[in-house]
Design a protein around this motif. Structure first.
Motif, PDB file in Angstrom:
ATOM      1  N   UNK A 166     -21.776  40.524  12.427  1.00  0.00           N
ATOM      2  CA  UNK A 166     -20.587  40.138  11.969  1.00  0.00           C
ATOM      3  C   UNK A 166     -19.765  41.547  11.907  1.00  0.00           C
ATOM      4  N   UNK A 167     -18.558  41.503  12.370  1.00  0.00           N
ATOM      5  CA  UNK A 167     -17.781  42.739  12.401  1.00  0.00           C
ATOM      6  C   UNK A 167     -16.679  42.495  11.872  1.00  0.00           C
ATOM      7  N   UNK A 168     -16.135  43.465  10.757  1.00  0.00           N
ATOM      8  CA  UNK A 168     -14.887  43.158   9.962  1.00  0.00           C
ATOM      9  C   UNK A 168     -14.031  44.368  10.298  1.00  0.00           C
ATOM     10  N   UNK A 169     -13.009  44.044  11.102  1.00  0.00           N
ATOM     11  CA  UNK A 169     -12.153  45.304  11.561  1.00  0.00           C
ATOM     12  C   UNK A 169     -11.043  45.272  10.813  1.00  0.00           C
ATOM     13  N   UNK A 210     -16.954  23.178   2.569  1.00  0.00           N
ATOM     14  CA  UNK A 210     -18.093  23.234   2.760  1.00  0.00           C
ATOM     15  C   UNK A 210     -18.578  21.842   2.519  1.00  0.00           C
ATOM     16  N   UNK A 253      -8.930  37.203   7.207  1.00  0.00           N
ATOM     17  CA  UNK A 253     -10.348  37.400   7.212  1.00  0.00           C
ATOM     18  C   UNK A 253     -10.665  36.693   8.702  1.00  0.00           C
ATOM     19  N   UNK A 281     -12.601  39.108  11.403  1.00  0.00           N
ATOM     20  CA  UNK A 281     -14.152  39.129  11.257  1.00  0.00           C
ATOM     21  C   UNK A 281     -14.775  38.556  12.693  1.00  0.00           C
ATOM     22  N   UNK A 312     -16.172  39.468   2.346  1.00  0.00           N
ATOM     23  CA  UNK A 312     -16.197  40.608   3.281  1.00  0.00           C
ATOM     24  C   UNK A 312     -15.480  41.669   2.327  1.00  0.00           C
ATOM     25  N   UNK A 333     -13.789  29.837  -1.546  1.00  0.00           N
ATOM     26  CA  UNK A 333     -12.854  29.640  -0.721  1.00  0.00           C
ATOM     27  C   UNK A 333     -12.864  29.066   0.671  1.00  0.00           C
ATOM     28  N   UNK A 347     -13.866  34.715  -4.573  1.00  0.00           N
ATOM     29  CA  UNK A 347     -14.797  35.411  -3.986  1.00  0.00           C
ATOM     30  C   UNK A 347     -14.546  35.926  -2.513  1.00  0.00           C
ATOM     31  N   UNK A 348     -14.438  36.855  -2.013  1.00  0.00           N
ATOM     32  CA  UNK A 348     -14.174  37.276  -0.909  1.00  0.00           C
ATOM     33  C   UNK A 348     -15.425  38.128  -0.453  1.00  0.00           C
ATOM     34  N   UNK A 383      -7.442  35.462   2.620  1.00  0.00           N
ATOM     35  CA  UNK A 383      -8.783  34.618   3.057  1.00  0.00           C
ATOM     36  C   UNK A 383      -8.443  34.399   4.571  1.00  0.00           C
ATOM     37  N   UNK A 427     -15.552  28.865   8.528  1.00  0.00           N
ATOM     38  CA  UNK A 427     -14.395  29.894   8.392  1.00  0.00           C
ATOM     39  C   UNK A 427     -13.388  29.139   9.193  1.00  0.00           C
ATOM     40  N   UNK A 461     -29.985  34.932   7.870  1.00  0.00           N
ATOM     41  CA  UNK A 461     -28.690  35.736   7.004  1.00  0.00           C
ATOM     42  C   UNK A 461     -29.000  37.284   7.270  1.00  0.00           C
ATOM     43  N   UNK A 493     -22.179  30.710   6.003  1.00  0.00           N
ATOM     44  CA  UNK A 493     -20.584  30.777   6.452  1.00  0.00           C
ATOM     45  C   UNK A 493     -20.415  30.786   7.603  1.00  0.00           C
ATOM     46  N   UNK A 494     -21.150  31.491   8.506  1.00  0.00           N
ATOM     47  CA  UNK A 494     -20.794  31.721   9.948  1.00  0.00           C
ATOM     48  C   UNK A 494     -21.642  30.906  10.860  1.00  0.00           C
ATOM     49  N   UNK A 502      -7.578  43.606   2.259  1.00  0.00           N
ATOM     50  CA  UNK A 502      -8.704  43.965   1.752  1.00  0.00           C
ATOM     51  C   UNK A 502      -8.931  45.535   1.701  1.00  0.00           C
ATOM     52  N   UNK A 519      -9.532  45.036   7.939  1.00  0.00           N
ATOM     53  CA  UNK A 519      -9.302  43.609   7.454  1.00  0.00           C
ATOM     54  C   UNK A 519      -8.127  44.063   6.746  1.00  0.00           C
TER      55      UNK A 519
END
Lengths: 741, 741
Positions: A578-581, B513, B574, B578, A528, B510, A525-526, B571, B545, A571, B527-528, A586, A583
Motif C-alpha cells: 500500500x502506497x499513500x502519496x 462493509x 484517500x 492510496x 491511513x 467510514x 477512523x482514518x 476519506x 475503498x 494483513x 479493507x484492501x 491528512x 494524502x
C-alpha cells in the motif's frame, strides 16, 4: 581509580596496533558525506567515536534541513563549529564557531542567497575532503584552505592563508544550530589564548559549552561585537558575543588553532586542551584520529559484494559510532544533569541519547561489539537517575527533551544486565527502571494505563496507541530483570502490562486503534492518517498500518490475534504493497520516509517489521524486503540515506541486516534470522573470539535463505542467541533463488 | 410496417448527405487499433454501427488477452471471422471463419509460437490498415493481400492472390473465440454458394450463426474435415467441421467472397446476402461503410486541443457505436430469447447487452444523441422480458450470462421513458422493471434484501455489498417511473429500498462493509482485499475503498453519513492517494486497472466517482482527476486504453467527460458538471437543434473551472438538466489555473 580519557581509545591505541596495520585502509571506505543530502541529516565534521567534539562546517543554521548544520545543496559556509548531532530530526548544537577570514571585518554571516552580505564564504564541493577525523575545504571568497582534525575534546584547525595585511579569525558565540543564546563570553587571556562560553535554549532548553582556544601565532588586534555594538576590546560578555582576532599573514602561511571544549568551565577547557593536545603537529593528530577509526572499524571484517557495498558498510559503522557523546573532562569532572559540577568516580559520562531510536539496534550493536562504551552509557543513564530521579528518554546536551515516547533506557540497561555486564550498580539499575515505569512523567500517566489496560485517548494524552505499545515493551524488559532478580510480584505485574497491546487490537479491522476510557474505538477512523504529537493523534510519527506490528517481545502473541498465520501474513503484506502519496487533508510527517508501501525504512517503528515474517514461516518475505531496502535505501552517496540517520540507528539496522540477523527484541538476547546481504562478515568479539557469518551462493538472484547452520548444526528456530555469538563460531547461510513457499 | 434494415443507416444515407461532404474525413480520426494492446480488448475488424457482422482478423482464440480475437503483440493470423465483441472481459464469438491460403491443404491452424504447423500466416503490422468499415492485411506466408468491408449483415472479402496452381480458402467452423462447438455444417449448394452454421457453448451457453457465402469465382474441388477425418465432399456436418475450397489463381487475381450471417437459418443468411449486398463492387461498399461512419460521427463537431485528442475523441465515438448488435434479418425475422424464430413487428432487435457497464454512460450517450437506436435497444430488452420473463443483465449472443450484478436494463428503460420516448409499450416496461426487482433470480434474493435491508453475506450469495448498492440504484429508478405513473405505493416501496445502502456503511471506519443477518460487520476485514464473484467476497471486482462511493442517486445522503463534507472529502481523497500494488495473498482482479491510487478508471464502479466531489464543493478535485485520466489513460495508440473498453462504456465516459459533464445518475435527467477537456464541442441533436459547449481559456495550466454559464446565465447548481441540452444552446466554462479553494 579510573582513567578519564576515552577508555576505548586508549585501550585500542595500545592493544590493537598489529591489527591496525593490516586494516589501515578501512577508513578509505568511510564517506562522511553519505547522508548529507536528502534527509539523512548527517554532517561531514571531523569526529572521533563518541567524542565531545565534532568540528566542521555549518552551511546554515535554520530549518529542518539544517539539523546537522550542513546541507549538500548549500554553496557557502558560515564557519566551523565544534558540536554536531548526527542524523537527528531536530536542530541543535553548532556551538563555538570559528571562521578564518581576510579583509574588512564583518560580524554578520550573510545568507545562502547573498553570501557577500557577511563573513560567509563560497566553497566548491570539488575542494572538500572529509575522512574519519578530518575535514578540509577551500574558502573561495578568502583564498583560505581550512583543515580540521581533533582529539576527543579538542578541535584542531589549520588555516592556510594567502598573503593578507588584514587577516584573522572570527569567533561567533551567537552562532548555533536552531537555538538562541541566553549568555556568552569571549576573553583573550594571553597573547595566544582565548576562552569563553556559549549557553543557549532551543530543542535542548539549556545547554552550554565552555571553550579554550590556543593560537599558533600571537593574537593581534581584537575587535568585539556585543548584541550589535562593535568596539576594540580583549573581552566581551553578553547574550550574543563575537570577536574578530586580527593577524597579518604571508602567502601560504598556516595558522593553527586548537579549541578545547568543556562542560564544567573555562578552566576545564584549558585543562582539556593541555592534557589532550599539548603539541602542534597537525599531521600527527590527523593520522592518530584516522588510526583510532581504523581500530574501531577493524573489529569487523566484511567481504562485501562490491566496493560500493563495502563503502556503505563501513560508513554505516562510522555513523553508528558517533553518538552518544562524551561530557566528562579529562579529569572526570562534568556538568551534571542536576546543573551542578560533579566529579565522576565511575569513568566517562555521556549525553545525546536518542533512545527512542537507538534502543532498537544501535545499543544492541554496541553491547555486542563495544561493551566497554555501552557500560559507560548505562552508567551515565543511571547517574542521571541518581541526580534528577529519572532515566533519560531523548536527552541531548544533558537536557531531557521529551521529544519522543517510551522509557527506552530500560531495554538498554536490561540488555547490558542480561549480557552479564557487572560494571554498574545492579540494584540502582533495577530501582531506576522500575521507577521510570511507575512514577508518572510528561509522557506516562500510569494511573490510567493500569486502570484501563491502555492509555485511553480521552483521559490520557496524545499518541495513546504508540505509548501503550512501547510502554508494553519497556514493561516486559523490567519483567525480565525482575525475574532474573527473583522479584516474582514485580515480574507478574510488569508481564501482565506487557500484554496490554492486545487491548488496542481491533479484531474487526485487524489494526491497532485508539480506545477511550469507555472502551470505544476511535471513531471516525482514518486508517491511513499519519499523526504526530503536535497533531494530537493516537500514533507517533505513523498510522494504524505502521503501528499494528509494534510488538517486539511477543510476535507469536501478535500473530494469534489475527487468527492464523495466513491472515497475519495477508494483513502484513498489505503494509508493503500500500502506497499513500501526499494524502491531502491528512497530516504529512517528514520523518516517515524510505517507503516500501507504508513500511518506512526511514523511521524507527518500521525497523523490526521485515523480521516478524519469520514467525509466520515466511522468511522469503523478510528476504525480499531486506534486499529491496539494501538496493534502494542504503547507497554510498550524499543522498544515499532514506531518512534521518537518527544518531546511528539507521546505520545499525544496516549492520545487523547485512549479517542476516536482527535484534527484534533487543533485551531477549535473541536475534531473529533474516537474509544476509554480504558474502561474509567476521566479528572480532570483545572477548577476543571470532564469530563469522557466511552467505554461501549469495547473488542478485540468490536472495532467499535455503538453510542455516551454526557451527555445522542446522538451525531450525527463527532465532539465534547472543551466547551463540559470544562463544565464537560460524553461522552459515545457504542462499537460493527459490522462495521455498 | 417498419423497415428492417438498420433504421439509422438508411435515414442517414438520405437525410445527412450534405453534412457528410463537409465532414467526410472524420473517419480519418478514428483508429480501430486503439485498445488492441494492453487490456483494451478492442478489435480492428471492419464494423458498422451496431452491425450484426464485425469481420476481421483473429490472431488467436485462447486466453483473456484474446477476448476480442486480436492481440497487438501477435505476429500471425488464423483467419477472418465475422463476429467480435468490443472490449469485453470475457472471450466469445469469432464465428464463421474464413482464411485464404495457397499450397498444401492444412486443417489445423498452428500456433503463435509455430505458425508453420498450420494454416496460419505471418503478417506485418506495417501492412495492416484498419479504418471504420475496412480492414486489410498481407498474409506473408501465402503472398495474399486480404481486404474486407461489410454491410450490416454481410462481410465482404477481397483476396488478391499470387499465381498459384493450388490456391483456395478454408472455412473453419471449429474456430471460435474461447468457446466450443456442439454442432456445425458446411454445404456447397451450387458452384458459387456455400451455406452452413456454427453453434457453440462458452461464455454464452448456446449461441449460433448461420451463414451463406458467395464466391466471385466458381468453387473448385472441396475437401472437408470432420472431427479429424478428411475426405472429398461437397458437404460436411458434425460437431466440428471445416472445408477447403480449391482454386487455381493467376498473379494478382482478386477473388471476392461475400458472407452473410443470420440467426434464423441458412435461408435467412441467403436472404440477407441477396437483400443487402447483391453486387460485387468492393470499393463502393467500402466507401459506403466509410460514409455511414462519417454520418454518425458528424453528429458531434469537436474543436480539440490537438490532433491526438481529436483522434481519441472520434475513436471513442467509434467504439461507443459498435455495440449492442443487430440480430434481425432484413425481413425482421430473428432467433428469439426463447429459442424460437420470431417475426419482429417492432423494428430491429439487438443483443450483446453489457448492461453492468453500459447503463452508466453509454446508454445515456445513445439516448441523448441517437435515441432511435436506443428505442430499439429498449424494445429488444422488453421483448426478451416478454419471451422469457426477465430483462437482460449481461446478455451476449441472445444468452443471459449472469456474469455481473444488478438489473441495469432498468435505468436504461427509465431514462428512455423520462426522456419522453413513446416508441415502446410503457405498461409493459413498468411491468418488466418491477418484475425484475421483485422476482428472485440468480443474483437477487429479494426476500433477504427486504427482510434485512441489505443482502446479508451469510444468507445471501456473494458480492452482497455491491449487490445491495447497485440494487438500490435500480430500485430508485423503478421508483422514479412509479412516481411518474402515479403508483404511490410502489414509489414508496422502491424509494425506501433505495436507502438500503445506508445500512452497509460502517461509520466507525467510514467504509461500506459486509454485514450478516444478525447485523454484525464482516470480520476479519481486509479493507484492501479485491474480491470478485469467484472469490466469494462482498464486493464485485473491487474492494471497500472503491465501493464506498457507489451511490449514484443520493450523493448528499452519502455525504451526510460521513458527518461533514470535510470528513467525506478527506476519506474520498484517500481513494486517490492510496496505491495497492500486486498485493500478494489478496485476490488480483484483472479488470481493476487504470489506477489513480485505488480509483480504477479501467473498471466501471469508479466511473462516476470523480464527479461526486462536486457535491462536497470541491470541483477542483474533479478537475484534477479528469485531467489526470485524460492525460494518462486515453491515448490514441494501440495501448492507449487503460482497461477493457467494455462495449463502449469506457469510451462514453470519455465523450461526456470531454464535454465537462457526466450522468452520475443516468435516470435523473441531470448531468453533474465536471471540467471540459476540449476547446469546444457542438452537438447536432436528434431534434435538429445545436448544443454547444465551450471551455474558454482551457490550457495545460487552466484545468479548473472558474465559472459556468448556460445561455449566458450563471449556473450555480452542481448539475445541468437534459432539457437544457435538448432545447439547444451554449454551455460556457471559464477555465482558470486557480483551484478556487
Amino acid at each position: 581509580m579510573k582513567k578519564y580519557s576515552c577508555i576505548l581509545l586508549v585501550s585500542c591505541l595500545t592493544a590493537c596496533s598489529s591489527r591496525t596495520e593490516q586494516n589501515s585502509q578501512l577508513t578509505d571506505f568511510v564517506d562522511p558525506f553519505v547522508g548529507t543530502a536528502y534527509v539523512g541529516h548527517t554532517h561531514p565534521s571531523a569526529s572521533l567515536p563518541f567524542s565531545m567534539v565534532q568540528v566542521g562546517p555549518d552551511t546554515d543554521t535554520e530549518g529542518w534541513e539544517h539539523c546537522a548544520g550542513y546541507r549538500d545543496t548549500d554553496r557557502s559556509v558560515m564557519g566551523f563549529s565544534h558540536t554536531h548531532l548526527s542524523g537527528t530530526g531536530a536542530a541543535e548544537m553548532g556551538d563555538i564557531m570559528i571562521m578564518p577570514v581576510t579583509g574588512d571585518i564583518k560580524f554578520d554571516a550573510g545568507t545562502l542567497e547573498n553570501p557577500d552580505a557577511g563573513y560567509r564564504s563560497r566553497f566548491s564541493q570539488d575542494n572538500e575532503v572529509a575522512t574519519p577525523g578530518y575535514y578540509r575545504t577551500v574558502l573561495d571568497d578568502y583564498g583560505i584552505t581550512a583543515e580540521m582534525t581533533l582529539t576527543p575534546r579538542v578541535g584542531f584547525h589549520q588555516y592556510t592563508f594567502p598573503a593578507a595585511a588584514q587577516a584573522g579569525v572570527l569567533l561567533d558565540m551567537e552562532h548555533g544550530i536552531g537555538d538562541k543564546n541566553y549568555a556568552s563570553a569571549i576573553r583573550a587571556i594571553d597573547d595566544s589564548t582565548i576562552v569563553g562560553f556559549r549557553k543557549s535554549n532551543g530543542f535542548t532548553r539549556d545547554h552550554g559549552y565552555y571553550f579554550a582556544a590556543r593560537f599558533s601565532k600571537p593574537v593581534g588586534k581584537t575587535t568585539v561585537w556585543r548584541d550589535g555594538a562593535v568596539s576594540e576590546s580583549r573581552t566581551v560578555e553578553g547574550v550574543d558575543t563575537k570577536m574578530h582576532i586580527a593577524f597579518a599573514t604571508s602567502a601560504n602561511e598556516a595558522i593553527k588553532v586548537k579549541i578545547a571544549l568543556s562542560t564544567t568551565g573555562e578552566d576545564g577547557a584549558l585543562k582539556n586542551l593541555e592534557a589532550e593536545l599539548p603539541g602542534w603537529d597537525f599531521a600527527a593528530v590527523k593520522a592518530e584520529a584516522n588510526d583510532i577509526w581504523n581500530r574501531y572499524l577493524s573489529k569487523i571484517t566484511v567481504n562485501a559484494i562490491d566496493d560500493d557495498q563495502k563503502k556503505s558498510y563501513y560508513t554505516s559503522m562510522y555513523h553508528a559510532l558517533l553518538m552518544p557523546n562524551l561530557v566528562t573532562d579529562t579529569d572526570g569532572k562534568y556538568y551534571g544533569w542536576d546543573k551542578k559540577v560533579h566529579q565522576s568516580t565511575d569513568g566517562d559520562m555521556y549525553t545525546n541519547f536518542s533512545l527512542w531510536d537507538t534502543y532498537r539496534a544501535l545499543h544492541p550493536f554496541l553491547s555486542m561489539m563495544y561493551p566497554e562504551i555501552n557500560s559507560q552509557l548505562v552508567k551515565s543513564m543511571l547517574e542521571r537517575h541518581r541526580q534528577v530521579g529519572l532515566l533519560p528518554t531523548n536527552e541531548y546536551g544533558l537536557c531531557e527533551t521529551w521529544c519522543m515516547i517510551g522509557n527506552h533506557a530500560i531495554p538498554v540497561i536490561v540488555d547490558a544486565y542480561l549480557k552479564g555486564d557487572k560494571s554498574f550498580d545492579i540494584a540502582l539499575a533495577y530501582e531506576a527502571i522500575k521507577h521510570a515505569q511507575t512514577a508518572e512523567h510528561t509522557k506516562a500517566d500510569w494511573g490510567n494505563y493500569d486502570r484501563y489496560g491502555y492509555f485511553p485517548f480521552d483521559k490520557s494524552s496524545v499518541e495513546s496507541v504508540s505509548r501503550t505499545l512501547e510502554s508494553g515493551y519497556d514493561d516486559y524488559c523490567v519483567a525480565l530483570m525482575a525475574e532474573s532478580l527473583g522479584k516474582e510480584d514485580d515480574y507478574k505485574f510488569f508481564m501482565n502490562r506487557a500484554g496490554f497491546y492486545k487491548n488496542l487490537y481491533d479484531p474487526s479491522i485487524m489494526l491497532v486503534r485508539g480506545r477511550d476510557s469507555k472502551g470505544n474505538w476511535r471513531t471516525p477512523f482514518h486508517s491511513f492518517a499519519l499523526t504526530s504529537e503536535s497533531e494530537g493523534g493516537d500514533y507517533t510519527e505513523g498510522n494504524a498500518w505502521q503501528w499494528t506490528w509494534h510488538i517486539q517481545h511477543d510476535v507469536p502473541g501478535l500473530i494469534s490475534l489475527f487468527g492464523s498465520k495466513e491472515e497475519f501474513v495477508t494483513k502484513l503484506d498489505s503494509l508493503f504493497f500500500v502506497d499513500v502519496k501526499e494524502l491531502p487533508g491528512i497530516v504529512e510527517v517528514p520523518d516517515v520516509t524510505g517507503l516500501v508501501g507504508l513500511y518506512a525504512q526511514g523511521n524507527e517503528p518500521s525497523h523490526h517489521i521485515a523480521y516478524i515474517y519469520r514467525y509466520a514461516d515466511r522468511p522469503d518475505r523478510t528476504a525480499d524486503i531486506i534486499r529491496t531496502v539494501f538496493d534502494k535505501y542504503y547507497l554510498p552517496t550524499r543522498d544515499g540515506l532514506c531518512g534521518n540517520d537518527d544518531c546511528g540507528q539507521m546505520s545499525a539496522w544496516y549492520l545487523f541486516s547485512a549479517m542476516g540477523f536482527y535484534p527484534v527484541d533487543p533485551a531477549s538476547q535473541e536475534y531473529v534470522l533474516g537474509a544476509p546481504q554480504v558474502n561474509s562478515v567476521s566479528l572480532t568479539l570483545p572477548n577476543g573470539k571470532t564469530f563469522e557469518v557466511k552467505a554461501t551462493g549469495l547473488s542478485k538472484a540468490n536472495k532467499y535463505v535455503k538453510s542455516v547452520k551454526l557451527n555445522g548444526q542446522p538451525v531450525t528456530t527463527p532465532t539465534i542467541r547472543y551466547d551463540d555469538i559470544r562463544n565464537g563460531g560460524l553461522l552459515e547461510f545457504e542462499m537460493t533463488d527459490k522462495t521455498g513457499v
